[in-house]
Design an enzyme around this catalytic site. Structure first.
Site, short mmCIF file in Angstrom:
data_model
loop_
_atom_site.label_atom_id
_atom_site.label_comp_id
_atom_site.label_asym_id
_atom_site.label_seq_id
_atom_site.Cartn_x
_atom_site.Cartn_y
_atom_site.Cartn_z
N THR A 34 0.86 -1.18 0.00
CA THR A 34 0.00 0.00 0.00
C THR A 34 0.90 1.24 0.00
O THR A 34 2.08 1.14 0.35
CB THR A 34 -0.89 0.03 1.27
N GLU A 69 -5.90 -3.66 -1.43
CA GLU A 69 -6.34 -4.83 -0.66
C GLU A 69 -7.42 -5.62 -1.39
O GLU A 69 -7.82 -6.70 -0.93
CB GLU A 69 -6.89 -4.38 0.71
N LYS A 95 -15.95 17.16 10.39
CA LYS A 95 -17.01 17.05 11.40
C LYS A 95 -17.31 18.44 11.94
O LYS A 95 -16.60 18.96 12.78
CB LYS A 95 -16.58 16.08 12.49
N TRP A 145 -21.65 15.88 9.37
CA TRP A 145 -20.46 15.47 8.63
C TRP A 145 -20.50 16.13 7.25
O TRP A 145 -21.50 16.05 6.55
CB TRP A 145 -20.43 13.95 8.44
P1 AMP Z 1 -5.12 2.30 -3.09
O1 AMP Z 1 -5.07 1.10 -2.23
O2 AMP Z 1 -3.86 3.09 -3.06
O3 AMP Z 1 -5.51 1.94 -4.46
O4 AMP Z 1 -6.21 3.28 -2.49
C1 AMP Z 1 -7.52 2.83 -2.23
C2 AMP Z 1 -8.37 3.99 -1.83
O5 AMP Z 1 -8.49 4.92 -2.93
C3 AMP Z 1 -9.79 3.63 -1.50
O6 AMP Z 1 -9.93 3.13 -0.19
C4 AMP Z 1 -10.51 4.96 -1.70
O7 AMP Z 1 -10.36 5.81 -0.59
C5 AMP Z 1 -9.76 5.55 -2.85
N1 AMP Z 1 -10.51 5.32 -4.10
C6 AMP Z 1 -10.30 4.39 -5.03
N2 AMP Z 1 -11.16 4.52 -6.05
C7 AMP Z 1 -11.96 5.57 -5.75
C8 AMP Z 1 -13.05 6.23 -6.39
N3 AMP Z 1 -13.51 5.87 -7.59
N4 AMP Z 1 -13.64 7.26 -5.75
C9 AMP Z 1 -13.19 7.68 -4.55
N5 AMP Z 1 -12.16 7.12 -3.90
C10 AMP Z 1 -11.54 6.07 -4.49
#
Ligand code: AMP
Length: 555
Positions: free
Chosen positions: A195, A339, A446, A451
């Protein structure tokens, strides 16, 4: 509920069992789409083209070469590379012979890269020449790595004794490809991705052959990425982060032509490849599309073949969707996570949506969409109670499914909550199953008892014509606890005075959201901090505005 099934003596199905192996994807592509092209813009500067059949042969040579280097099944082999045909060969050569293909994001800090390599205990690293300077800085810190292999033509290999650098092409030239892909347990680890680690140490997600194959099937479906053999797909989303959303697997199962853009991701270079290779679909994060759209606008260009784009990784601003639609490109908004391999949901219309108004359809497509078969999701409140699917109640988003993490690599602490993975996102789900992210839980503002969604503010502001990119963060407030601050990077062409622009931006929110959720202020900066995966780097942005106080605090 009790089951009538006799667990001692069940009637078993009588179908063949074949372990789900990643190598079988490329073998299928060779057999059914052997002549279909894979085109790559190389670090050497030229365009390389060959076929799925060529790729499968070279992947077998990779398997032979890594075995000759003494690498054993189960060991991790790192890659630091752009999207290109050699990277694709590694995806299959490494995983297909039972080793773990560990893709490393070169945009991370060097300390993070060496931390990741050490944590994974990588035995070899394959890298593009672009990243030689990173390799030179970290190799001393990475004792587990026995071989550094540069992916470049032999005549362009840089001289180097420390570390000693091997040439990928020389290694492959020594092999004949007489190698049979082995079958083994489908639950064997196939790939590893960390990550981004924007809030702590990066954590490793270890995919299996089985999870990857199931993800591949589901991700190619019409209401998911919708890839077909007639498509030419350009994955702009990098192969160094979550397997480029699985496209290196979903293209070969469908037989789509692949176009790899390499290191040039600016608007002009992407446009050139889209047009010259007849690309029909592409996938990437919103920030990369910003560059392409600005280029198209400034040059007054059009697309001739490009007609669908997958946008995910962060929220797709409605304004971007409109801009693409106006250019004849249909947007599929998708949501996922490292994940989740990564795909969780994709937005599309159901038959029952087709009779709705255009405005209603747009609202559905702006959501992150329905879960793909294989993923279940729910939202819960602070007490862990499941919230209704009414499109209004929002809560923590939890998922489970065939390609969802059960444990981080080399960690004993399960991330799961009663068998579900808490995503860290806050979302609503409507009666049709359409999920909409309202925020990351740590980004929600908040204010009083309410929210406020930073994403909603950013989405509205993005439609303001003078804004190139913006971010909304919470600022501590004596009365309300927190209030939203909008941080803006202006488009280069904007010459208006900041005060006037600020007023215009704030009044742009009127009627688009309740008064109490409109930002208290707007500040302008020159460059937006982005993460290694091209998302708003909220932690850094918050650091920049640490101690910021609103001039006039809302009473
Ligand atoms: P990553 O593991 O780096 O790919 O990040 C995952 C996170 O990216 C998710 O938990 C979301 O917070 C954000 N994310 C991924 N796709 C979207 C989307 N289409 N809209 C908003 N947030 C997204």
């Amino acid at each position: 509920m009790t089951s009538n099934i006799d667990s001692q003596n069940p009637l078993m199905g009588q179908m063949m069992y074949q372990p789900l192996m990643i190598s079988s994807i490329l073998v299928h592509a060779k057999n059914q789409h052997g002549n279909t092209e894979i085109v790559s813009r190389r670090t050497e500067g030229d365009i390389h083209r060959y076929t799925y059949a060529d790729c499968e042969l070279r992947a077998r040579k990779v398997a032979q070469a890594i075995s000759k280097l003494g690498l054993k099944p189960g060991e991790r082999v790192g890659t630091i590379a752009w999207n290109g045909y050699r990277h694709l060969e590694l995806y299959y050569g490494i995983s297909g012979s039972g080793l773990v293909c560990h893709t490393i994001n070169p945009r991370l800090f060097e300390e993070q890269i060496s931390y990741i390599i050490n944590h994974a205990q990588d035995r070899a690293i394959f890298f593009d020449i672009t990243f030689l300077s990173i390799v030179r800085k970290i190799y001393n810190e990475c004792p587990s790595v026995k071989h550094w292999i540069c992916m470049i033509d032999a005549d362009k290999l840089p001289e180097s004794n420390s570390p000693k650098i091997l040439c990928y092409e020389n290694l492959l030239d020594e092999e004949n490809g007489n190698f049979e892909w082995p079958n083994f347990d489908e639950n064997t680890a196939s790939a590893l991705c960390y990550t981004s680690g924007t809030t702590g140490k990066p954590k490793g997600v270890l995919y299996s052959h089985r999870s990857t194959l199931l993800h591949t099937y589901a991700s190619a479906l019409p209401d998911s990425l919708n890839i077909a053999s007639v498509d030419t797909v350009m994955p702009v989303v990098p192969m160094f982060h979550v397997n480029a959303w699985g496209i290196p697997y979903s293209c070969p199962i469908t037989g789509a032509k692949i176009v790899f853009p390499g290191e040039k991701l600016d608007g002009a270079s992407l446009y050139e490849l889209l047009e010259s290779e007849g690309v029909t679909m592409s996938a990437g994060v919103p920030t990369v599309w910003l560059g392409l759209l600005e280029y198209i606008r400034s040059q007054k260009l059009k697309f001739t073949t490009f007609n669908k784009a997958i946008v995910g990784g962060s929220v797709c601003p409605p304004a971007m969707m409109n801009d693409f639609n106006a250019l004849g490109v249909k947007i599929t908004h998708a949501w996922g996570m490292t994940e989740l391999s990564p795909l969780g949901t994709a937005a599309s219309l159901k038959a029952s949506d087709l009779k709705k108004s255009e405005a209603q359809k747009k609202l559905i497509l702006q959501k992150q969409g329905r879960s793909i078969y294989g993923i279940e999701m729910k939202i819960i409140d602070a007490n862990g109670e499941t919230l209704p699917r009414d499109g209004k109640s929002y809560g923590d988003l939890l998922v489970k499914g065939h390609w969802v993490i059960s444990n981080y690599y080399r960690s004993d602490l399960s991330p799961l909550d009663k068998g579900w993975f808490p995503t860290g996102d806050v979302a609503t789900i409507d009666q049709d199953g359409n999920m909409q992210i309202t925020d990351r839980s740590k980004d929600v503002i908040k204010s009083g008892g309410e929210w406020i969604s930073s994403i909603e503010i950013e989405s509205i502001a993005s439609a303001f014509p003078d804004i190139s990119i913006c971010a909304c963060i919470s600022i501590p407030h004596p009365k309300w606890g927190e209030r939203p601050l909008l941080i803006v990077v202006k488009k280069l062409s904007v010459t208006k005075k900041d005060d006037l622009l600020k007023k215009e931006i704030l009044s742009f929110f009127d009627g688009k959201m309740p008064k109490w959720s409109i930002p208290d202020d707007v500040v302008f900066i020159d460059q937006m901090p982005l993460t290694a995966t091209g998302k708003l780097y909220k932690m850094k942005i918050r650091e920049l505005f640490n101690g910021y106080q609103f001039k006039s605090n809302h009473s």
